[in-house]
Scaffold this motif. Structure first.
Motif, mmCIF file in Angstrom:
data_model
loop_
_atom_site.group_PDB
_atom_site.id
_atom_site.type_symbol
_atom_site.label_atom_id
_atom_site.label_comp_id
_atom_site.label_asym_id
_atom_site.label_seq_id
_atom_site.Cartn_x
_atom_site.Cartn_y
_atom_site.Cartn_z
ATOM 1 N N HIS A 234 -22.508 10.887 -45.591
ATOM 2 C CA HIS A 234 -22.231 9.863 -46.601
ATOM 3 C C HIS A 234 -21.687 10.495 -47.876
ATOM 4 N N SER A 235 -21.204 11.736 -47.784
ATOM 5 C CA SER A 235 -20.669 12.435 -48.949
ATOM 6 C C SER A 235 -19.145 12.460 -48.893
ATOM 7 N N PRO A 236 -18.481 11.650 -49.719
ATOM 8 C CA PRO A 236 -17.005 11.664 -49.738
ATOM 9 C C PRO A 236 -16.447 13.033 -50.080
ATOM 10 N N ARG A 237 -17.132 13.773 -50.966
ATOM 11 C CA ARG A 237 -16.639 15.094 -51.353
ATOM 12 C C ARG A 237 -16.642 16.048 -50.158
ATOM 13 N N THR A 238 -17.723 16.009 -49.375
ATOM 14 C CA THR A 238 -17.808 16.876 -48.195
ATOM 15 C C THR A 238 -16.697 16.559 -47.206
ATOM 16 N N ASN A 239 -16.470 15.269 -46.947
ATOM 17 C CA ASN A 239 -15.415 14.861 -46.022
ATOM 18 C C ASN A 239 -14.035 15.266 -46.530
ATOM 19 N N ALA A 240 -13.813 15.115 -47.845
ATOM 20 C CA ALA A 240 -12.505 15.454 -48.415
ATOM 21 C C ALA A 240 -12.231 16.951 -48.320
ATOM 22 N N VAL A 241 -13.250 17.768 -48.618
ATOM 23 C CA VAL A 241 -13.074 19.225 -48.543
ATOM 24 C C VAL A 241 -12.789 19.652 -47.108
ATOM 25 N N ALA A 242 -13.528 19.076 -46.161
ATOM 26 C CA ALA A 242 -13.292 19.405 -44.749
ATOM 27 C C ALA A 242 -11.904 18.943 -44.307
ATOM 28 N N SER A 243 -11.453 17.796 -44.827
ATOM 29 C CA SER A 243 -10.123 17.288 -44.477
ATOM 30 C C SER A 243 -9.026 18.223 -44.962
ATOM 31 N N VAL A 244 -9.232 18.831 -46.141
ATOM 32 C CA VAL A 244 -8.244 19.776 -46.665
ATOM 33 C C VAL A 244 -8.060 20.939 -45.699
ATOM 34 N N MET A 245 -9.145 21.350 -45.052
ATOM 35 C CA MET A 245 -9.080 22.506 -44.153
ATOM 36 C C MET A 245 -8.095 22.272 -43.015
ATOM 37 N N TYR A 246 -8.133 21.092 -42.404
ATOM 38 C CA TYR A 246 -7.258 20.905 -41.244
ATOM 39 C C TYR A 246 -5.960 20.177 -41.561
ATOM 40 N N THR A 247 -5.847 19.567 -42.746
ATOM 41 C CA THR A 247 -4.584 18.922 -43.098
ATOM 42 C C THR A 247 -3.678 19.828 -43.935
ATOM 43 N N VAL A 248 -4.245 20.819 -44.610
ATOM 44 C CA VAL A 248 -3.462 21.690 -45.492
ATOM 45 C C VAL A 248 -3.551 23.155 -45.071
ATOM 46 N N VAL A 249 -4.771 23.656 -44.913
ATOM 47 C CA VAL A 249 -4.957 25.088 -44.647
ATOM 48 C C VAL A 249 -4.415 25.483 -43.277
ATOM 49 N N THR A 250 -4.718 24.675 -42.245
ATOM 50 C CA THR A 250 -4.278 25.031 -40.892
ATOM 51 C C THR A 250 -2.758 25.075 -40.753
ATOM 52 N N PRO A 251 -1.993 24.054 -41.192
ATOM 53 C CA PRO A 251 -0.526 24.156 -41.110
ATOM 54 C C PRO A 251 0.046 25.309 -41.922
ATOM 55 N N MET A 252 -0.664 25.701 -43.004
ATOM 56 C CA MET A 252 -0.189 26.808 -43.820
ATOM 57 C C MET A 252 -0.404 28.148 -43.112
ATOM 58 N N LEU A 253 -1.539 28.290 -42.414
ATOM 59 C CA LEU A 253 -1.876 29.574 -41.795
ATOM 60 C C LEU A 253 -1.193 29.793 -40.451
ATOM 61 N N ASN A 254 -0.847 28.711 -39.742
ATOM 62 C CA ASN A 254 -0.273 28.853 -38.393
ATOM 63 C C ASN A 254 0.892 29.849 -38.319
ATOM 64 N N PRO A 255 1.934 29.707 -39.152
ATOM 65 C CA PRO A 255 3.068 30.644 -39.015
ATOM 66 C C PRO A 255 2.696 32.076 -39.333
ATOM 67 N N PHE A 256 1.768 32.278 -40.277
ATOM 68 C CA PHE A 256 1.386 33.636 -40.646
ATOM 69 C C PHE A 256 0.535 34.285 -39.558
ATOM 70 N N ILE A 257 -0.311 33.501 -38.906
ATOM 71 C CA ILE A 257 -1.114 34.035 -37.802
ATOM 72 C C ILE A 257 -0.202 34.503 -36.678
ATOM 73 N N TYR A 258 0.795 33.695 -36.349
ATOM 74 C CA TYR A 258 1.713 34.066 -35.264
ATOM 75 C C TYR A 258 2.612 35.228 -35.656
ATOM 76 N N SER A 259 3.148 35.215 -36.879
ATOM 77 C CA SER A 259 4.107 36.253 -37.262
ATOM 78 C C SER A 259 3.428 37.603 -37.462
ATOM 79 N N LEU A 260 2.189 37.601 -37.959
ATOM 80 C CA LEU A 260 1.510 38.865 -38.229
ATOM 81 C C LEU A 260 0.959 39.509 -36.961
ATOM 82 N N ARG A 261 0.699 38.712 -35.924
ATOM 83 C CA ARG A 261 0.094 39.235 -34.707
ATOM 84 C C ARG A 261 1.085 39.377 -33.556
ATOM 85 N N ASN A 262 2.319 38.972 -33.758
ATOM 86 C CA ASN A 262 3.296 38.971 -32.674
ATOM 87 C C ASN A 262 4.431 39.943 -32.995
#
Length: 277
Positions: A234-262
């Motif tokens: 029931h915590s909007p702040r908790t849900n919003a912070v978790a949402s940032v992880m998969y709506t912002v952080v994941t798309p940002m990290l995807n290309p760097f994870i692939y480029s740095l390890r490949n």
């Protein structure tokens, strides 16, 4: 973070297009994943930036449905492409002699089209429930920084039991199905590796699959956490912070994870940058 995500994913797309050595099914799906990630992060972040600047976090009903629609399509496309990429690795490792025959251009196109149609089906199921939200009210408050489908489902005008049944049914179909495909593919890959006696081959295989597994864990870990715990928290702040992880952080990290390890991506990227600059 938004600029980094756009730059990183666009660089992956241009690199794969530029280097003919990367014109393989693996990098074809990777470039499509990067395009989906650009659409994914662009669905929410530009609107958030406008809301922060104007101090007016209000969106129209049509705008909310449009944002929700694009969000559902891109999230489901991400799910399906990660599953398709796991299948591609399974074929490459477990059936290397038949790889070119199985993963031919037609099959790759069908898998990509199937992922898109599956995403449309997910969107239609959300529409069935969420279109019931609006019944003439001037304002509806959403406890998140974008029109999150999990938050909109809470506002649908049917009882909590039906809401939860719908939520978990959709989750089982459109989340557990791709995850099952990924787990099955990697079960077969690990079994094949364990039967191999070449330690160098094992190391190369794990290195090839490591980038994909990292993104799968990051995306599904945060996404499932938000989708299922939103009905319990029931915590909007908790849900919003978790949402940032998969709506912002994941798309940002995807290309760097692939480029740095490949190694292939890094070599092609160096050639591309030398050609451009």
């Amino acid at each position: 973070m938004y600029i980094l995500a756009l730059f990183g994913n666009l660089l992956i797309i241009l690199t794969v297009s530029f280097d003919s050595h990367l014109h393989t099914p693996m990098y074809f799906f990777l470039s499509n994943l990067s395009m989906v990630d650009i659409g994914f992060i662009s669905t929410t972040v530009p609107r958030v930036i406008v809301d922060i600047q104007t101090l007016c976090p209000v969106i129209s009903y049509v705008g909310c449905l449009t944002q929700m629609s694009l969000f559902v399509i891109f999230v489901c496309m991400d799910d399906m492409l990660l599953a398709v990429m796991a299948y591609d690795r399974f074929v490459a490792i477990c059936h290397p002699l038949y790889y070119q025959v199985i993963m031919n251009p037609t099959r790759c196109g069908v898998l990509l089209l199937g992922s898109f149609l599956f995403s449309l089906m997910d969107l239609l199921m959300h529409y069935v429930a969420i279109l019931n939200i609006f019944n003439g009210e001037d304002f509806i408050e959403i406890s998140n920084f974008f029109c999150d489908p999990s938050e909109l489902l809470k506002l649908a005008y049917f009882d909590t039991v039906t809401n939860n049944i719908f939520r978990y049914s959709v989750g089982a179909l459109f989340v557990l199905l791709p995850i099952s495909g990924i787990l099955f593919s990697y079960f077969k890959i690990v079994s094949s590796i364990m039967r191999s006696s070449l330690s160098s081959g094992k190391h190369k295989t794990f290195s090839t699959c490591g980038s994909h597994l990292s993104i799968v864990c990051l995306f599904y870990g945060t996404g499932i956490g938000v989708y299922y715990t939103s009905s319990l928290s029931h915590s909007p702040r908790t849900n919003a912070v978790a949402s940032v992880m998969y709506t912002v952080v994941t798309p940002m990290l995807n290309p760097f994870i692939y480029s740095l390890r490949n190694k292939s991506i890094k070599a092609a990227l160096r050639k591309f940058l030398r050609r451009v600059f």
